[in-house]
Enzyme design. Sequence first.
Site, mmCIF file in Angstrom:
data_model
loop_
_atom_site.group_PDB
_atom_site.id
_atom_site.type_symbol
_atom_site.label_atom_id
_atom_site.label_comp_id
_atom_site.label_asym_id
_atom_site.label_seq_id
_atom_site.Cartn_x
_atom_site.Cartn_y
_atom_site.Cartn_z
ATOM 1 N N GLY A 239 75.431 54.562 65.686
ATOM 2 C CA GLY A 239 74.620 53.451 66.166
ATOM 3 C C GLY A 239 74.425 53.325 67.660
ATOM 4 N N PRO A 276 77.658 59.412 64.869
ATOM 5 C CG PRO A 276 78.037 60.704 66.792
ATOM 6 C CD PRO A 276 78.705 60.215 65.534
ATOM 7 N NE ARG A 278 68.555 55.309 67.347
ATOM 8 C CZ ARG A 278 67.482 54.983 66.616
ATOM 9 N NH1 ARG A 278 66.292 55.363 66.990
ATOM 10 N NH2 ARG A 278 67.607 54.255 65.522
ATOM 11 N NE ARG A 314 62.601 55.875 66.030
ATOM 12 C CZ ARG A 314 62.530 55.274 67.191
ATOM 13 N NH1 ARG A 314 61.726 55.738 68.126
ATOM 14 N NH2 ARG A 314 63.256 54.223 67.443
ATOM 15 C CE1 TYR A 318 62.676 51.358 61.383
ATOM 16 C CE2 TYR A 318 62.289 53.408 62.551
ATOM 17 C CZ TYR A 318 62.839 52.730 61.495
ATOM 18 O OH TYR A 318 63.555 53.411 60.549
ATOM 19 C CB CYS A 346 41.860 56.870 57.207
ATOM 20 S SG CYS A 346 40.911 58.345 57.533
ATOM 21 C CD GLU A 347 47.634 53.428 56.627
ATOM 22 O OE1 GLU A 347 48.025 52.327 57.070
ATOM 23 O OE2 GLU A 347 48.067 53.963 55.603
HETATM 24 C C1 LIG Z 1 72.080 55.648 60.079
HETATM 25 C C2 LIG Z 1 73.548 55.742 59.991
HETATM 26 C C3 LIG Z 1 74.278 56.355 61.024
HETATM 27 C C4 LIG Z 1 73.639 56.905 62.269
HETATM 28 O O1 LIG Z 1 73.069 55.940 63.060
HETATM 29 P P1 LIG Z 1 72.522 56.328 64.525
HETATM 30 O O2 LIG Z 1 71.949 55.087 65.029
HETATM 31 O O3 LIG Z 1 71.519 57.405 64.351
HETATM 32 O O4 LIG Z 1 73.705 56.778 65.318
HETATM 33 C C5 LIG Z 1 75.641 56.464 60.860
HETATM 34 N N1 LIG Z 1 76.280 55.990 59.761
HETATM 35 C C6 LIG Z 1 75.606 55.373 58.759
HETATM 36 C C7 LIG Z 1 76.353 54.892 57.581
HETATM 37 C C8 LIG Z 1 74.229 55.233 58.843
HETATM 38 O O5 LIG Z 1 73.572 54.624 57.849
#
Ligand SMILES: *Cc1c(COP(=O)(O)O)cnc(C)c1O
Length: 421
Positions: A239, A276, A278, A314, A318, A346-347
């Site tokens: 995250g 991790p 992202r 994305r 988002y 086409c959106e």
């Molecule tokens: C999506 C997810 C991650 C990775 O999240 P990032 O934001 O990409 O680091 C890790 N663990 C679980 C359980 C997830 O659903």
Amino acid sequence: MDHFLYKNGTLHAEDVAIPEIAAAVGTPFYVYSTATLTRHYQLFTDALSPLPHLVCFAIKSLSNVAVLKTLGNLGAGMDVVSGGEYLRAKAAGVPGDRIVFSGVGKTREEMRLTLTGGIRQFNVESEPEMRALSEVATSLGVTAPITIRVNPDVDARTHEKIATGKKENKFGIPIARASEVYSEAARLPGLKIVGIDVHIGSQLTELEPFEQAYLKVADLTRRLRSEGHTITRLDLGGGLGIPYTRSNEAPPLPTDYGALIKRTVGDLGCEVEIEPGRLISGNAGILVSKVIYVKNGEGRDFLILDAAMNDLVRPSMYGAHHDIVPVAEPPVAAPTQEFDVVGPVCETGDTFAKGRDLPLVGEGDLVAFRSAGAYGAVMASEYNTRPLVPEVLVNGDQFAVIRARPSFDEILNRDSIPSWL
Ligand SMILES: *Cc1c(COP(=O)(O)O)cnc(C)c1O
């Protein structure tokens, strides 16, 4: 920090000029940097040392087997959320004892697949799932190592679609009910409790929510131990966010995150896992596209690209921002122009950016979406029968196509006509 820089006036991926790849592969395409993937993995593992730990790359952010092999060869573990992702990890040569299985809806079939092929642990998310896993493990005559994902009810302060740690989210069991659920798990045959799991969301740009969650996990560890459970492993989820704009204030660094982990759970004698996605893959990839037309509309100009929402969803899903840069380096203080950057789908939702100030670009010019490695290619589709976007991996001065663009024949041959037609 990444390895997509201008050299001699042209954007490069490490030592390879982007136009060289475009000439070989056609556009659009994703390109990933081995050096960036390696650097980001290394930052995390260094940040957690000397704690016993495993950095499990969240495959869902970028799942190409060549990328997984790059990370797996460095010693990375993998976090998978489906049987398909598990098979990708195995195809990349990652052993089962470095693969953790997350997700709210694991099926019995997926349990059988992973228990048979070898798995480090299941991060169990509900009581019905726990009971199903117990049955499947017992029927196979094996023991399933588990953590239980607790929902700590903290606000990750991120986009609502990617916040997972509030009590109204579908993930995990409420932390207040942990004692009850762990005690049922301990009674069920075929399960072995090894630890606790938590994951509060994605693209977090502050450490505070992690701190709140990990302090709750530390308390829970002590409580569960006092109730007789063996807690030797803490899976702290993923995250950590990345900068999507150059001007953005920088999100926390892996070193600060590592220090926070040591401060909150470091004295419990547990092995630590993190997941991790992202932060390892996001800035390790760009999406390269070509300008099809510049269209002058009423009061606005459109840059129409050959990449679209089906290649990078994305922005439309988002409202996410990606920096867009020309592949040919613009001269210093070159004039800019405001564009709505759109794809051919086409959106109206097929819009990458509105009113974006860009250096002058014209028909046939290449542009790149930065920070597109995570949740880019993995979310691509063939909407509008646009061939699935190809992927390229660069390593120093070499590059290789790691997923080829399908031909229209391949696409059409996937459909079949029933006998009555
Ligand atoms: C999506 C997810 C991650 C990775 O999240 P990032 O934001 O990409 O680091 C890790 N663990 C679980 C359980 C997830 O659903």
